[in-house]
Motif scaffolding. Structure first.
Motif, PDB file in Angstrom:
ATOM      1  N   VAL A   1      56.530  45.595  37.566  1.00  8.29           N
ATOM      2  CA  VAL A   1      55.783  46.220  38.653  1.00  8.29           C
ATOM      3  C   VAL A   1      54.350  46.567  38.245  1.00  8.29           C
ATOM      4  O   VAL A   1      53.419  46.370  39.020  1.00  8.29           O
ATOM      5  CB  VAL A   1      56.530  47.454  39.214  1.00  8.29           C
ATOM      6  N   LEU A   2      54.125  47.063  37.035  1.00  4.76           N
ATOM      7  CA  LEU A   2      52.766  47.422  36.623  1.00  4.76           C
ATOM      8  C   LEU A   2      51.861  46.191  36.506  1.00  4.76           C
ATOM      9  O   LEU A   2      50.756  46.187  37.071  1.00  4.76           O
ATOM     10  CB  LEU A   2      52.804  48.214  35.310  1.00  4.76           C
ATOM     11  N   PRO A   3      52.269  45.110  35.820  1.00  2.05           N
ATOM     12  CA  PRO A   3      51.407  43.919  35.803  1.00  2.05           C
ATOM     13  C   PRO A   3      51.176  43.334  37.200  1.00  2.05           C
ATOM     14  O   PRO A   3      50.094  42.825  37.491  1.00  2.05           O
ATOM     15  CB  PRO A   3      52.169  42.927  34.922  1.00  2.05           C
ATOM     16  N   PHE A   4      52.179  43.435  38.070  1.00  2.00           N
ATOM     17  CA  PHE A   4      52.038  42.942  39.444  1.00  2.00           C
ATOM     18  C   PHE A   4      50.937  43.706  40.176  1.00  2.00           C
ATOM     19  O   PHE A   4      50.083  43.111  40.834  1.00  2.00           O
ATOM     20  CB  PHE A   4      53.387  43.096  40.158  1.00  2.00           C
ATOM     21  N   GLU A   5      50.923  45.022  40.038  1.00  2.00           N
ATOM     22  CA  GLU A   5      49.899  45.838  40.710  1.00  2.00           C
ATOM     23  C   GLU A   5      48.528  45.647  40.082  1.00  2.00           C
ATOM     24  O   GLU A   5      47.514  45.615  40.787  1.00  2.00           O
ATOM     25  CB  GLU A   5      50.311  47.314  40.686  1.00  2.00           C
ATOM     26  N   VAL A   6      48.456  45.527  38.765  1.00  2.00           N
ATOM     27  CA  VAL A   6      47.176  45.288  38.100  1.00  2.00           C
ATOM     28  C   VAL A   6      46.593  43.961  38.554  1.00  2.00           C
ATOM     29  O   VAL A   6      45.388  43.852  38.817  1.00  2.00           O
ATOM     30  CB  VAL A   6      47.355  45.342  36.566  1.00  2.00           C
ATOM     31  N   LEU A   7      47.438  42.952  38.680  1.00  2.00           N
ATOM     32  CA  LEU A   7      46.976  41.649  39.152  1.00  2.00           C
ATOM     33  C   LEU A   7      46.457  41.731  40.587  1.00  2.00           C
ATOM     34  O   LEU A   7      45.444  41.115  40.922  1.00  2.00           O
ATOM     35  CB  LEU A   7      48.100  40.623  39.054  1.00  2.00           C
ATOM     36  N   SER A   8      47.113  42.506  41.434  1.00  2.00           N
ATOM     37  CA  SER A   8      46.646  42.624  42.817  1.00  2.00           C
ATOM     38  C   SER A   8      45.284  43.315  42.881  1.00  2.00           C
ATOM     39  O   SER A   8      44.419  42.911  43.661  1.00  2.00           O
ATOM     40  CB  SER A   8      47.678  43.366  43.666  1.00  2.00           C
ATOM     41  N   VAL A   9      45.058  44.330  42.049  1.00  2.00           N
ATOM     42  CA  VAL A   9      43.751  45.000  42.014  1.00  2.00           C
ATOM     43  C   VAL A   9      42.685  44.047  41.470  1.00  2.00           C
ATOM     44  O   VAL A   9      41.560  43.996  41.984  1.00  2.00           O
ATOM     45  CB  VAL A   9      43.832  46.295  41.182  1.00  2.00           C
ATOM     46  N   LEU A  10      43.044  43.271  40.445  1.00  2.00           N
ATOM     47  CA  LEU A  10      42.100  42.302  39.891  1.00  2.00           C
ATOM     48  C   LEU A  10      41.705  41.250  40.916  1.00  2.00           C
ATOM     49  O   LEU A  10      40.527  40.898  41.048  1.00  2.00           O
ATOM     50  CB  LEU A  10      42.716  41.638  38.661  1.00  2.00           C
ATOM     51  N   LEU A  11      42.668  40.744  41.675  1.00  2.00           N
ATOM     52  CA  LEU A  11      42.362  39.757  42.715  1.00  2.00           C
ATOM     53  C   LEU A  11      41.480  40.351  43.808  1.00  2.00           C
ATOM     54  O   LEU A  11      40.561  39.701  44.307  1.00  2.00           O
ATOM     55  CB  LEU A  11      43.652  39.191  43.298  1.00  2.00           C
ATOM     56  N   LEU A  12      41.746  41.608  44.194  1.00  2.00           N
ATOM     57  CA  LEU A  12      40.911  42.263  45.200  1.00  2.00           C
ATOM     58  C   LEU A  12      39.490  42.448  44.692  1.00  2.00           C
ATOM     59  O   LEU A  12      38.515  42.192  45.409  1.00  2.00           O
ATOM     60  CB  LEU A  12      41.518  43.608  45.598  1.00  2.00           C
ATOM     61  N   ALA A  13      39.340  42.868  43.436  1.00  2.00           N
ATOM     62  CA  ALA A  13      38.004  43.052  42.865  1.00  2.00           C
ATOM     63  C   ALA A  13      37.249  41.735  42.785  1.00  2.00           C
ATOM     64  O   ALA A  13      36.049  41.682  43.068  1.00  2.00           O
ATOM     65  CB  ALA A  13      38.114  43.685  41.479  1.00  2.00           C
ATOM     66  N   SER A  14      37.935  40.654  42.429  1.00  2.00           N
ATOM     67  CA  SER A  14      37.255  39.363  42.363  1.00  2.00           C
ATOM     68  C   SER A  14      36.849  38.871  43.748  1.00  2.00           C
ATOM     69  O   SER A  14      35.785  38.276  43.916  1.00  2.00           O
ATOM     70  CB  SER A  14      38.128  38.328  41.663  1.00  2.00           C
ATOM     71  N   LEU A  15      37.658  39.145  44.757  1.00  2.00           N
ATOM     72  CA  LEU A  15      37.310  38.752  46.121  1.00  2.00           C
ATOM     73  C   LEU A  15      36.084  39.524  46.607  1.00  2.00           C
ATOM     74  O   LEU A  15      35.137  38.931  47.141  1.00  2.00           O
ATOM     75  CB  LEU A  15      38.493  38.996  47.053  1.00  2.00           C
ATOM     76  N   VAL A  16      36.065  40.825  46.396  1.00  2.00           N
ATOM     77  CA  VAL A  16      34.915  41.635  46.811  1.00  2.00           C
ATOM     78  C   VAL A  16      33.674  41.223  46.032  1.00  2.00           C
ATOM     79  O   VAL A  16      32.581  41.086  46.599  1.00  2.00           O
ATOM     80  CB  VAL A  16      35.224  43.139  46.634  1.00  2.00           C
ATOM     81  N   GLY A  17      33.820  40.990  44.728  1.00  2.00           N
ATOM     82  CA  GLY A  17      32.679  40.554  43.923  1.00  2.00           C
ATOM     83  C   GLY A  17      32.122  39.218  44.361  1.00  2.00           C
ATOM     84  O   GLY A  17      30.901  39.036  44.407  1.00  2.00           O
TER      85      GLY A  17
END
Length: 184
Positions: free
Chosen positions: A140-156
């Motif tokens: 669950v923790l790597p899954f959530e970290v990956l989702s935040v990383l994908l969101l940050a890359s999309l916004v960037g």
């Protein structure tokens, strides 16, 4: 060879062939469309391996979302859609040598590592219940970290591609820019 192995081999050939076309085509949009074919062949391979849930995730996420994101990125950044001189660098032979070397190393490692090992197919392999339990309990923790990383890359990527975000440009001919020496 069984029928299942023949279908799996054909899907592998389609996936590898379309992956080669992804990196060798000179048109960016065509590369994205060949990527759809490659991802679709991978999803078919998952179906042959009785991992239906993973196959549908492959179709929904990679074919449906990632390729659409790539196409939007091409449109938002105003990248050239046709043939481009930037994509035709003279490093094709160096890239081919690196790709062939990497493929040789990977094939050698897999062949030496697994030799004649066979994995027995279970009737319920790849079920949604087993995969969901693993993702939301163990990972669950790597899954959530990956989702935040994908969101940050999309916004960037959106911020980097937009030219209207940032400090306003000084008006032409007004002389009231930051170098004009006038007080505001």
């Amino acid at each position: 060879m069984s029928g299942q192995e023949i279908v799996f081999t054909l899907l592998g050939v389609v996936a590898v062939g379309s992956a080669v076309l992804v990196v060798t085509t000179r048109r960016l949009v065509h590369a994205a469309l060949w990527l759809v074919v490659s991802f679709g062949a991978l999803a078919g391979g998952y179906l042959v391996l009785t991992a239906e849930f993973v196959a549908w995730v492959q179709v929904l996420i990679y074919v449906g979302a990632i390729v659409v994101l790539l196409l939007f990125g091409i449109m938002l950044t105003r990248a050239p859609i046709g043939e481009s001189a930037d994509l035709d660098s003279g490093n094709r032979w160096a890239a081919l040598a690196v790709a062939a070397g990497t493929a040789a190393v990977l094939v050698t490692v897999v062949v030496l590592g697994f030799r004649d090992e066979r994995m027995p197919l279970r009737a319920g392999g790849g079920s949604a219940e087993e995969l969901g339990a693993a993702v939301f309990r163990t990972w669950v923790l790597p899954f959530e970290v990956l989702s935040v990383l994908l969101l940050a890359s999309l916004v960037g990527s959106i911020v980097l591609s937009r030219s209207d975000i940032g400090p306003p440009a000084p008006e032409a001919g007004s002389g009231a820019g930051p170098d004009s020496g006038e007080d505001a």
